[in-house]
Write a protein that holds these residues in place. Structure first.
Motif, PDB file in Angstrom:
ATOM      1  N   LYS A 175      -2.350  -4.762  -2.059  1.00  0.00           N
ATOM      2  CA  LYS A 175      -1.426  -3.929  -1.292  1.00  0.00           C
ATOM      3  C   LYS A 175      -1.994  -3.655   0.086  1.00  0.00           C
ATOM      4  CE  LYS A 175      -3.511   0.207  -3.323  1.00  0.00           C
ATOM      5  NZ  LYS A 175      -3.304   1.382  -4.198  1.00  0.00           N
ATOM      6  N   LEU A 176      -1.102  -3.554   1.050  1.00  0.00           N
ATOM      7  CA  LEU A 176      -1.493  -3.066   2.366  1.00  0.00           C
ATOM      8  C   LEU A 176      -1.543  -1.542   2.283  1.00  0.00           C
ATOM      9  CD1 LEU A 176       0.617  -5.190   4.876  1.00  0.00           C
ATOM     10  CD2 LEU A 176      -1.738  -5.549   4.121  1.00  0.00           C
TER      11      LEU A 176
ATOM     12  N   ASN B 193      -6.335  -4.048   4.064  1.00  0.00           N
ATOM     13  CA  ASN B 193      -6.056  -4.732   2.800  1.00  0.00           C
ATOM     14  C   ASN B 193      -7.380  -4.933   2.083  1.00  0.00           C
ATOM     15  OD1 ASN B 193      -5.198  -6.418   0.728  1.00  0.00           O
ATOM     16  ND2 ASN B 193      -3.836  -7.592   2.033  1.00  0.00           N
TER      17      ASN B 193
ATOM     18  N   TYR C 133      -0.120  -3.152  12.991  1.00  0.00           N
ATOM     19  CA  TYR C 133       1.298  -3.462  12.930  1.00  0.00           C
ATOM     20  C   TYR C 133       2.015  -2.550  13.917  1.00  0.00           C
ATOM     21  CZ  TYR C 133       1.390  -6.428   8.707  1.00  0.00           C
ATOM     22  OH  TYR C 133       1.240  -7.458   7.793  1.00  0.00           O
TER      23      TYR C 133
ATOM     24  N   ILE D 115       2.996   1.174  -1.068  1.00  0.00           N
ATOM     25  CA  ILE D 115       3.314   0.076  -1.974  1.00  0.00           C
ATOM     26  C   ILE D 115       3.947   0.610  -3.258  1.00  0.00           C
ATOM     27  CG2 ILE D 115       1.037   0.166  -3.063  1.00  0.00           C
ATOM     28  CD1 ILE D 115       2.912  -3.101  -2.392  1.00  0.00           C
TER      29      ILE D 115
ATOM     30  N   TYR E  14       7.763  -2.007  -0.740  1.00  0.00           N
ATOM     31  CA  TYR E  14       7.191  -0.799  -0.173  1.00  0.00           C
ATOM     32  C   TYR E  14       8.294   0.231   0.014  1.00  0.00           C
ATOM     33  CZ  TYR E  14       2.928  -3.367   1.130  1.00  0.00           C
ATOM     34  OH  TYR E  14       1.763  -4.097   1.105  1.00  0.00           O
TER      35      TYR E  14
ATOM     36  N   GLN F  60       0.900  -9.713   5.774  1.00  0.00           N
ATOM     37  CA  GLN F  60       2.169  -9.657   5.065  1.00  0.00           C
ATOM     38  C   GLN F  60       3.306  -9.569   6.085  1.00  0.00           C
ATOM     39  OE1 GLN F  60       2.093  -6.592   2.012  1.00  0.00           O
ATOM     40  NE2 GLN F  60       0.100  -7.279   1.287  1.00  0.00           N
TER      41      GLN F  60
ATOM     42  N   PHE G  67      -1.475   1.681   4.587  1.00  0.00           N
ATOM     43  CA  PHE G  67      -1.064   2.043   5.930  1.00  0.00           C
ATOM     44  C   PHE G  67      -1.607   3.406   6.331  1.00  0.00           C
ATOM     45  CE2 PHE G  67       2.181  -1.049   7.173  1.00  0.00           C
ATOM     46  CZ  PHE G  67       2.404  -1.715   5.984  1.00  0.00           C
ATOM     47  N   GLY G  68      -1.970   3.506   7.596  1.00  0.00           N
ATOM     48  CA  GLY G  68      -2.177   4.819   8.179  1.00  0.00           C
ATOM     49  C   GLY G  68      -0.815   5.447   8.441  1.00  0.00           C
TER      50      GLY G  68
ATOM     51  N   ILE H  65       0.831  -5.749  -9.136  1.00  0.00           N
ATOM     52  CA  ILE H  65       0.602  -4.371  -8.721  1.00  0.00           C
ATOM     53  C   ILE H  65       1.786  -3.537  -9.192  1.00  0.00           C
ATOM     54  CG2 ILE H  65       0.450  -2.748  -6.785  1.00  0.00           C
ATOM     55  CD1 ILE H  65      -0.932  -4.893  -5.178  1.00  0.00           C
TER      56      ILE H  65
END
Lengths: 114, 110
Positions: free
Chosen positions: B97-98, B91, B36, A45, A35, A103, B100-101, A56
């Protein structure tokens, strides 16, 4: 007994150079990621690998090339560094299986291109 | 529309306060949801996963509303050590992939 480790922690280099960042995880996870967190703190990502296979590949300049020698390692090589590559790069890993697919992140590599 | 949107920050609250963070996501097929926490110059760390039934971990309560595509985090009895950026994360699939905000910064003052 660090779970996800990265080296180096800090990297200062000049434009045009080639550099590598290494990542290792000892969690036994199947999937690893890179990332990028830019100056506005937004995390995005770049790549992910599952058992050494690229799964990916976001829209990233081809100057960035990930390499996974085995499922515990995922390295990132960057050619011809540019000022805009300055950011924090985080490696992460996860285990396939049941939800929720969380993750776990390494400590980050702060790259500064001058 | 951003894939994951959070309340803009920062939130400045006194110790002991209750604070709530809200988040919406755009992909109705999303499978996993997380909060997170990221401290300054550190990596994101999983605070808690969020389940449809809602879940609690000590002073932290997370809620998920799939119909509204909305996630929340409630922090009760804020501590100075809660000061950090809170990231709403989604996700879409296993090994995916995560997303994110942009994060909401919380500052808890004495």
């Amino acid at each position: 007994d660090t779970a996800v480790s990265q080296t180096p922690k800090y990297l200062v280099t000049q434009m045009g150079n080639d550099k590598s960042i290494k990542c290792e995880q000892n969690l036994g996870h199947d999937t690893m990621y890179w990332y990028k967190q830019d100056s506005k703190k937004f995390l995005k990502i770049m790549f992910s690998y599952n058992n050494k296979e690229l799964i990916i590949n976001e829209t990233v300049p081809n100057r960035f090339s990930p390499k996974s020698p085995d499922k515990a390692h995922l390295n990132l090589h960057i050619n011809s560094l540019e000022l805009g590559d300055s950011a924090v790069y985080f490696c992460a890993s996860s285990q396939e299986g049941q939800l929720p697919y969380e993750q776990y992140f390494g400590p980050g590599t702060r790259l500064t291109v001058t | 529309r951003k894939e994951v949107e959070q309340d803009p920050g920062p939130f400045n609250v006194p110790e002991g306060a209750t604070v709530a963070f809200n988040c919406t996501y755009s992909n109705s097929a999303s499978q996993s949801f997380f909060w997170y926490r990221q401290d300054c110059r550190k990596e994101p760390k999983l605070l808690m996963s969020v389940y449809s039934s809602g879940n609690e971990d000590g002073r932290f309560t997370a809620q998920l509303n799939r119909a509204s595509q909305y996630i929340s985090l409630l922090i009760r009895d804020s501590k100075l050590s809660d000061s950090a950026t809170y990231l709403c994360v989604v996700n879409w699939r296993q090994g995916g992939k995560l997303i994110f905000g942009q994060g909401t910064e919380l500052s808890v003052k004495p």
